[in-house]
Design a protein around this motif. Sequence first.
Motif, PDB file in Angstrom:
ATOM      1  N   CYS A  57      -5.947   2.821  -3.395  1.00 23.01           N
ATOM      2  CA  CYS A  57      -4.823   2.535  -4.278  1.00 23.01           C
ATOM      3  C   CYS A  57      -5.305   2.327  -5.711  1.00 23.01           C
ATOM      4  CB  CYS A  57      -4.073   1.297  -3.786  1.00 23.01           C
ATOM      5  SG  CYS A  57      -3.190   1.555  -2.238  1.00 23.01           S
ATOM      6  N   PHE A 100      -6.124  -4.293  -6.972  1.00 25.70           N
ATOM      7  CA  PHE A 100      -6.575  -3.635  -5.749  1.00 25.70           C
ATOM      8  C   PHE A 100      -8.105  -3.588  -5.682  1.00 25.70           C
ATOM      9  CE2 PHE A 100      -2.319  -1.501  -5.295  1.00 25.70           C
ATOM     10  CZ  PHE A 100      -2.085  -1.921  -3.999  1.00 25.70           C
ATOM     11  N   THR A 135      -6.155   5.650  -7.177  1.00 31.13           N
ATOM     12  CA  THR A 135      -4.962   6.468  -7.391  1.00 31.13           C
ATOM     13  C   THR A 135      -4.236   6.051  -8.662  1.00 31.13           C
ATOM     14  OG1 THR A 135      -4.697   6.763  -5.019  1.00 31.13           O
ATOM     15  CG2 THR A 135      -2.765   7.171  -6.391  1.00 31.13           C
ATOM     16  N   ASP A 191      -4.135  -1.800 -10.579  1.00 30.48           N
ATOM     17  CA  ASP A 191      -5.363  -1.158 -10.102  1.00 30.48           C
ATOM     18  C   ASP A 191      -6.514  -2.162 -10.054  1.00 30.48           C
ATOM     19  OD1 ASP A 191      -5.223  -1.331 -12.835  1.00 30.48           O
ATOM     20  OD2 ASP A 191      -6.522   0.389 -13.177  1.00 30.48           O
ATOM     21  N   CYS A 213      -7.427  -0.558  -0.293  1.00 27.67           N
ATOM     22  CA  CYS A 213      -7.432  -1.166  -1.627  1.00 27.67           C
ATOM     23  C   CYS A 213      -8.096  -0.234  -2.640  1.00 27.67           C
ATOM     24  CB  CYS A 213      -8.168  -2.502  -1.600  1.00 27.67           C
ATOM     25  SG  CYS A 213      -7.249  -3.827  -0.791  1.00 27.67           S
ATOM     26  N   TYR A 255       1.491   3.618  -3.091  1.00 31.47           N
ATOM     27  CA  TYR A 255       0.332   4.236  -3.732  1.00 31.47           C
ATOM     28  C   TYR A 255      -0.331   5.249  -2.818  1.00 31.47           C
ATOM     29  CZ  TYR A 255       1.270   0.424  -6.856  1.00 31.47           C
ATOM     30  OH  TYR A 255       1.905  -0.427  -7.712  1.00 31.47           O
ATOM     31  N   VAL A 256      -0.313   4.928  -1.561  1.00 31.78           N
ATOM     32  CA  VAL A 256      -0.855   5.894  -0.612  1.00 31.78           C
ATOM     33  C   VAL A 256      -0.033   7.182  -0.685  1.00 31.78           C
ATOM     34  CG1 VAL A 256      -1.280   6.387   1.817  1.00 31.78           C
ATOM     35  CG2 VAL A 256      -1.734   4.112   0.911  1.00 31.78           C
ATOM     36  N   PHE A 260       0.768  -1.237   0.000  1.00 33.71           N
ATOM     37  CA  PHE A 260       0.000   0.000   0.000  1.00 33.71           C
ATOM     38  C   PHE A 260       0.805   1.297   0.000  1.00 33.71           C
ATOM     39  CE2 PHE A 260      -2.793  -3.215   1.986  1.00 33.71           C
ATOM     40  CZ  PHE A 260      -3.803  -3.205   1.038  1.00 33.71           C
ATOM     41  N   GLN A 308       4.952   5.284 -11.828  1.00 31.20           N
ATOM     42  CA  GLN A 308       4.360   4.494 -10.766  1.00 31.20           C
ATOM     43  C   GLN A 308       5.250   3.300 -10.434  1.00 31.20           C
ATOM     44  OE1 GLN A 308       0.264   3.585 -11.046  1.00 31.20           O
ATOM     45  NE2 GLN A 308      -0.325   5.675 -11.478  1.00 31.20           N
TER      46      GLN A 308
END
Length: 686
Positions: free
Chosen positions: A266, A293, A269, A290, A263, A222-223, A219, A279
């Motif tokens: 992310c 997630f 995002t 994606d 989830c 992406y967070v 996580f 990324q």
Amino acid sequence: MAAEPPQQSEESASTSAPANDSTESASSAPKPLRRACDCCRKRKVKCDGADPCGPCKKASIRCAYLQPPKKKGPKGLRSARVLHALRRIDDTATGSPASSLSPDQQARFGDWGWNPSNTSPTGMVYHDPSTHPANTYYGQQAMPSENGYFHQQQIHSAMRHHPQGIPQAPNQPQFGPEAPHQHWAHHHHPESSAGSDHHQVTSPSNSDAAQHRLPAESFPPYVQLFFAHMFPIMPVFDRRVYLDPSLYINSNAFSSEMYCLLCALCAATIVQLDASIPQPAPLHPTKATDDLFAEECLRERRCFDYIEPVTPLSVLSSFFLFAYYGNHEKHAKAWHYLQESITFAENLNMDNEEFYGKLDPVEAQWRRRLYWLLFITERAYAVQRRKHTRLHVSVQLPAVFESEDPQLLNGFVNLANLFSAVDESFVSAWRGSRRPSLCTENWLMNTQQQLDTAALALDNITETQHLDIAVTREWLHVLAWQMGVSNGLIWGKGEGGMRLDYPIELARKVVEITSGADEQALNSHGIGMEQKLSDIAGCLADVLKCTDGDTSSTFLEGKDYLHTLLRRLSSMRGKESRYLQPLMSKMEGLMGYELSTQTLPAPTEAVATRFPSHVQHPEFLATPLPRYSIADSMGMLRTLSMNGTLGMPGITTECQDEWQQRRPSGRVYDEAETNEMEPWLVNGTA
DNA sequence: ATCGTCGGATTATAAATAAT
DNA sequence: TTATTTATAATCCGACGATG
């Protein structure tokens, strides 16, 4: 904005080197180091501040100074909080349940940063030193036995694929050849996830019951992206909570709510930022990250009752699912999850102003923000997709000056104000309702005026936010104007917002707004900005097309603006906007004329190659252009309008489709937020 | 003896509040 | 405004258990 230099020399050097006073150095002046390295901090041993520091060198572990010190001191509005707590005591004493929320199930909705473990969800704060913090708040507290001694490395291993990541630990024992990311689907088992990073977590017992959750270290990257780029447009939870590495020690420590939220966040995002930002490497060899997630979120949802009890986390999870699907152009699902999110919010009484008074003031602020985020999103999306709206303006806006980041909130609130001008009539009229009472001349003038008066205090916000608000404003103007057209309210000789050439004026403003703008600030808005610009350009093109042949300066100017806008779109976020081609195809006959008139700055070579060849093709320029009378123009406009084609390039069916199926607003911010935001997480070491 | 862990005393400091 | 109080975070001592 790399991590701050590990050397904290200035301070310590000055204390040791000069040695002006023997008493200081000789006698007992332990003088705690200004900053201990990450490992020493975790180990609670004395750090010497070197790089690598003594203890780390001795223990053969990677020494780093990445974890930023948190702010010390009390947070929040103390008196308000105490007052509220007292009030709550009163309430419970008299037996009146002040809130319909069941406290136990009430998930922690990012707080304002105080009392991470002793604040009851309802906001009561009873400091009882005798009871050890329960360690159960969704993994925010480290479990003693595995309190993330190496979590720093875990996080890094998840980020490792960033270009200049953290140097690999050279001297760590290797456990196996496999890469950490191959464990995407497995329970995060200590040994097996070691990969090239060492791993000595000794967490035997708890919750080994094979939950097949994604490992917690999936996580953070992406967070971090979320907070770096998307947070400013949805500042609805506490970044301090979600950027705290200790949150991501054990993914089984997450509550289901929290896990779903992470989830979904992310997933959203990843799609929303898309290619505008590098990324991290995919978590899975074949499946898009994606999607992974999002599926995880939905899978988890099947494992517990996510409908009840309702928490703000439920609202957010659905919201991010909306964003995920919306960005994937799956609009039925997107709309569904937005509605679900709104329903959750309603079940929490977030649409009822009175209920906010019963909440902890801090909690109430977060919920107001969340409510307004839903409001803005619903309005924007409803307009774009021609849907109904459910939320209304009856809830007070969140506080700006009392917030943790007034500048940020100012931008947010301004946007909310702007969308307040999009009232029921706006939505209904835009949906195509021809009820004459809806879109009257008065209403239209009013709305146009309101758009201009809303959100005027734009001086104290970042350029990024300013761009968003300013462009959104003109975009809404364009929409309103189109409604006017379709209702026969626009006359060639109308005044102000009623004029036929009003879009040209709007386009001028947009060009002014965007031309001086910082490239990065503009690009950071993502697809949403492209969309609005192309809407505006599309409308402008329609107007110009319908008035083609009118050689008055206004319309020549208009072509100028159109060209500028198209050029912008041809190089948004480092590539050609997906909206450019559909626009180009409706442009037939326009740009050619204009290009032949030398009034435009020549496009840059990079841009020039991007333009479809037919536009610049010489023979095209020679095509005689038809002339239309004003009356004809209006007739054309009217037929174009509100059929989904005015302002929208819908010449071919596929273009039409492309246009109808477009993305929701996906504004993305960057800049100022990024540098004040955990550089240690955003990038590797210097 | 040596090493690593971690409870918690101690210190530093930001924010809130009181005093001026 | 400045001074004082208070809440929070950070450092790291030293007791303790494990290991050899």
